[in-house]
Design a protein around this motif. Structure first.
Motif, PDB file in Angstrom:
ATOM      1  N   HIS A   1       0.919  -1.435   0.025  1.00  0.00           N
ATOM      2  CA  HIS A   1       0.036  -0.015  -0.136  1.00  0.00           C
ATOM      3  C   HIS A   1       1.015   1.167  -0.032  1.00  0.00           C
ATOM      4  N   GLY A   2       2.140   1.350  -0.867  1.00  0.00           N
ATOM      5  CA  GLY A   2       2.863   2.591  -0.818  1.00  0.00           C
ATOM      6  C   GLY A   2       3.633   2.640  -0.204  1.00  0.00           C
ATOM      7  N   HIS A   3       3.882   1.553   1.006  1.00  0.00           N
ATOM      8  CA  HIS A   3       5.092   1.911   1.833  1.00  0.00           C
ATOM      9  C   HIS A   3       6.469   2.010   1.254  1.00  0.00           C
ATOM     10  N   ILE A   4       6.677   1.197   0.188  1.00  0.00           N
ATOM     11  CA  ILE A   4       8.122   1.104  -0.506  1.00  0.00           C
ATOM     12  C   ILE A   4       8.243   2.523  -0.895  1.00  0.00           C
ATOM     13  N   LEU A   5       7.284   3.188  -1.474  1.00  0.00           N
ATOM     14  CA  LEU A   5       7.356   4.645  -2.412  1.00  0.00           C
ATOM     15  C   LEU A   5       7.610   5.381  -1.121  1.00  0.00           C
ATOM     16  N   SER A   6       7.013   5.613   0.027  1.00  0.00           N
ATOM     17  CA  SER A   6       7.065   6.318   1.099  1.00  0.00           C
ATOM     18  C   SER A   6       8.577   6.539   1.696  1.00  0.00           C
ATOM     19  N   MET A   7       9.338   5.005   1.597  1.00  0.00           N
ATOM     20  CA  MET A   7      10.411   4.758   2.084  1.00  0.00           C
ATOM     21  C   MET A   7      11.395   5.491   1.097  1.00  0.00           C
ATOM     22  N   ILE A   8      11.166   5.618  -0.067  1.00  0.00           N
ATOM     23  CA  ILE A   8      12.238   6.043  -1.179  1.00  0.00           C
ATOM     24  C   ILE A   8      12.160   7.594  -0.905  1.00  0.00           C
ATOM     25  N   PHE A   9      11.208   8.265  -0.410  1.00  0.00           N
ATOM     26  CA  PHE A   9      11.439   9.768  -0.318  1.00  0.00           C
ATOM     27  C   PHE A   9      11.284  10.087   1.367  1.00  0.00           C
ATOM     28  N   SER A  10      11.741   9.267   1.972  1.00  0.00           N
ATOM     29  CA  SER A  10      11.932   9.571   3.586  1.00  0.00           C
ATOM     30  C   SER A  10      13.258   8.816   4.034  1.00  0.00           C
ATOM     31  N   SER A  11      13.120   7.896   4.939  1.00  0.00           N
ATOM     32  CA  SER A  11      14.288   7.237   5.572  1.00  0.00           C
ATOM     33  C   SER A  11      13.925   5.722   5.469  1.00  0.00           C
ATOM     34  N   GLY A  12      15.052   5.018   5.648  1.00  0.00           N
ATOM     35  CA  GLY A  12      14.802   3.474   5.593  1.00  0.00           C
ATOM     36  C   GLY A  12      15.294   2.924   4.222  1.00  0.00           C
ATOM     37  N   SER A  13      15.626   1.837   4.056  1.00  0.00           N
ATOM     38  CA  SER A  13      16.088   0.825   3.066  1.00  0.00           C
ATOM     39  C   SER A  13      15.031   0.195   2.238  1.00  0.00           C
ATOM     40  N   PRO A  14      14.488   0.654   1.091  1.00  0.00           N
ATOM     41  CA  PRO A  14      13.647  -0.115   0.442  1.00  0.00           C
ATOM     42  C   PRO A  14      13.910  -1.418  -0.001  1.00  0.00           C
ATOM     43  N   ARG A  15      14.964  -1.772  -0.391  1.00  0.00           N
ATOM     44  CA  ARG A  15      15.695  -2.776  -0.796  1.00  0.00           C
ATOM     45  C   ARG A  15      15.610  -3.904   0.259  1.00  0.00           C
ATOM     46  N   THR A  16      16.099  -3.493   1.494  1.00  0.00           N
ATOM     47  CA  THR A  16      16.217  -4.299   2.656  1.00  0.00           C
ATOM     48  C   THR A  16      14.931  -4.709   3.072  1.00  0.00           C
ATOM     49  N   PHE A  17      13.785  -3.551   2.987  1.00  0.00           N
ATOM     50  CA  PHE A  17      12.341  -3.913   3.114  1.00  0.00           C
ATOM     51  C   PHE A  17      11.708  -5.041   2.594  1.00  0.00           C
ATOM     52  N   ILE A  18      12.235  -5.014   1.180  1.00  0.00           N
ATOM     53  CA  ILE A  18      11.616  -6.006   0.144  1.00  0.00           C
ATOM     54  C   ILE A  18      12.307  -7.431   0.604  1.00  0.00           C
ATOM     55  N   GLY A  19      13.636  -7.551   0.765  1.00  0.00           N
ATOM     56  CA  GLY A  19      13.984  -8.642   1.253  1.00  0.00           C
ATOM     57  C   GLY A  19      13.400  -9.297   2.451  1.00  0.00           C
ATOM     58  N   GLN A  20      13.029  -8.409   3.416  1.00  0.00           N
ATOM     59  CA  GLN A  20      12.281  -8.888   5.003  1.00  0.00           C
ATOM     60  C   GLN A  20      11.020  -9.309   4.278  1.00  0.00           C
ATOM     61  N   TYR A  21      10.287  -8.402   3.208  1.00  0.00           N
ATOM     62  CA  TYR A  21       8.944  -8.713   3.139  1.00  0.00           C
ATOM     63  C   TYR A  21       8.504  -9.879   2.361  1.00  0.00           C
ATOM     64  N   VAL A  22       9.501 -10.089   1.386  1.00  0.00           N
ATOM     65  CA  VAL A  22       9.084 -10.937   0.439  1.00  0.00           C
ATOM     66  C   VAL A  22       9.831 -12.470   0.474  1.00  0.00           C
ATOM     67  N   LEU A  23      11.081 -12.360   0.973  1.00  0.00           N
ATOM     68  CA  LEU A  23      12.046 -13.680   1.198  1.00  0.00           C
ATOM     69  C   LEU A  23      12.181 -14.015   2.881  1.00  0.00           C
ATOM     70  N   HIS A  24      11.663 -12.794   3.720  1.00  0.00           N
ATOM     71  CA  HIS A  24      11.874 -13.125   5.115  1.00  0.00           C
ATOM     72  C   HIS A  24      13.374 -12.976   5.426  1.00  0.00           C
ATOM     73  N   TYR A  25      14.006 -12.374   4.824  1.00  0.00           N
ATOM     74  CA  TYR A  25      15.528 -12.569   5.166  1.00  0.00           C
ATOM     75  C   TYR A  25      15.943 -10.705   5.236  1.00  0.00           C
ATOM     76  N   ASN A  26      16.805 -10.573   6.377  1.00  0.00           N
ATOM     77  CA  ASN A  26      17.405  -9.146   6.659  1.00  0.00           C
ATOM     78  C   ASN A  26      18.490  -8.962   5.337  1.00  0.00           C
ATOM     79  N   VAL A  27      18.139  -8.715   4.121  1.00  0.00           N
ATOM     80  CA  VAL A  27      19.269  -8.664   3.051  1.00  0.00           C
ATOM     81  C   VAL A  27      18.606  -7.735   2.129  1.00  0.00           C
ATOM     82  N   CYS A  28      19.479  -6.984   1.467  1.00  0.00           N
ATOM     83  CA  CYS A  28      19.161  -6.051   0.362  1.00  0.00           C
ATOM     84  C   CYS A  28      19.004  -6.535  -0.960  1.00  0.00           C
ATOM     85  N   LEU A  29      17.917  -6.480  -1.473  1.00  0.00           N
ATOM     86  CA  LEU A  29      17.621  -7.092  -2.827  1.00  0.00           C
ATOM     87  C   LEU A  29      17.158  -6.124  -3.871  1.00  0.00           C
ATOM     88  N   THR A  30      17.440  -6.554  -4.968  1.00  0.00           N
ATOM     89  CA  THR A  30      17.058  -5.880  -6.303  1.00  0.00           C
ATOM     90  C   THR A  30      16.048  -6.825  -6.869  1.00  0.00           C
TER      91      THR A  30
END
Length: 353
Positions: A239-268
């Motif tokens: 629901h737009g969380h990744i987009l909000s992270m791009i324009f604020s703080s945090g690491s969108p790629r790490t969030f994707i790793g945690q959300y999709v693969l459930h690993y604390n890893v930076c993913l393309t």
């Protein structure tokens, strides 16, 4: 049609590159890691994205005319050269403060994209292309190579691609590229990309790679597309969380790793992954339509400073095919394109035919 009249770097190149990346990933999914090839749903979604991109580009190509483009006279040769050198000094300072060379140390690499780097890289990228576009001189090609080397020591292939790729496209539109120069320049780019990617992979702690530099490219394409494959069933759930992270703080790629693969890893996750995860097929359609139309409009403004800006935007959109648009610094390059459009707004006319 004579080959000299073909515009090899028109926005259509994005579609060609997407299909090539998809083919590499499909081959890689058989050979290096995965038990099953990519699912048809992945392939069809990507092909649909290409069609939407083309629709946006074609609409602008045939409906919009640009009479002339405006130049910015205050961008003197001395000013641009000074800013290029400042960017190189800043990146050198960045590595000194890090205490080593990130390319050879995965721990340093994980923290190499500091605030200094976030200033130095886009500053160098933009200014070296403006310098070439407005005040071309062969001696400035040395600065292109130096910049690629210094920023390549950060351990990220995208910096090398960004600098060498955008400079090559700028020189192409300036008609400064001979066949011999093109072969040498592309050779340097390929060797640089393979070298940076391979050395960086070997320096990762607790990982032991047996793939050679070429195999590693196919593997990376396959893995990135597999991430997108796993995103598809989750479309629209963030629901737009990744987009909000791009324009604020945090690491969108790490969030994707945690959300999709459930690993604390930076993913393309490909050009399509972040927007699909945030907004599903509707979001993906809007993004690809916008990119097609926007790139085509900036392409029509590729004179003077427009050459430099288009080259930078096109190169980083090509990079996004693998990495995804998850970095606010790169969206800043699209902002430059918007500024270019605003500056030339009075010269942009609707074709009534």
């Amino acid at each position: 049609m004579k080959i000299e009249k073909i515009d090899f770097f028109q926005p259509l190149l994005i579609v060609v590159a997407i299909i090539a990346f998809l083919a590499m990933g499909y081959i890689g999914s058989f050979n290096y890691r995965f038990e099953d090839p990519l699912k048809p749903e992945v392939i069809l979604t990507i092909l649909f994205s290409c069609i939407i991109f083309l629709a946006g580009a074609i609409a602008i190509k045939y409906k919009i005319n640009v009479e002339k483009t405006k130049e910015l006279d205050f961008l003197s040769e001395r000013l641009l050269l000074a800013l290029v050198i400042i960017a190189l000094v800043l990146q050198t300072l960045n590595m000194v403060l890090l205490g080593g060379i990130p390319l050879f140390n995965s721990v340093l690499k994980s923290s190499a994209t500091t605030n200094i780097w976030r200033i130095a890289y886009p500053l160098f990228l933009i200014m070296i292309n403006l310098l070439l576009a407005k005040h071309y001189d062969k001696k400035y090609l040395f600065l292109v190579v130096v910049g690629a080397l210094i920023f390549g020591l950060n351990g990220y292939r995208t910096s090398v691609i960004g600098i060498l790729g955008s400079s090559f496209i700028t020189l192409y539109y300036l008609k400064k590229i001979s066949r011999r120069f093109a072969v040498i320049f592309i050779g340097i780019m390929i060797i640089g990309l393979l070298g940076v990617g391979y050395i960086a992979s070997q320096s990762i702690a607790n990982q032991h790679w047996t793939l050679n530099p070429v195999e590693l490219i196919f593997y990376r394409a396959a893995f990135t597309l597999e991430v997108f494959e796993r995103i598809i069933p989750l479309g629209g759930t963030t629901h737009g969380h990744i987009l909000s992270m791009i324009f604020s703080s945090g690491s969108p790629r790490t969030f994707i790793g945690q959300y999709v693969l459930h690993y604390n890893v930076c993913l393309t996750s490909t050009l399509f992954g972040p927007v699909y995860l945030d907004f599903g097929m509707i979001g993906l359609t809007i993004q690809m339509l916008f990119m097609g139309a926007f790139l085509q409009l900036v392409h029509k403004l590729k004179k003077g400073i427009g050459v430099a800006i288009y080259s930078v935007i096109l190169t980083h959109t090509l990079i996004w095919i693998e990495t995804g648009p998850t970095d606010i610094m790169i969206w800043f390059l699209y902002l430059l394109g918007l500024i270019l459009i605003i500056i030339n707004f009075n010269h942009i006319k609707l074709n009534k035919n």
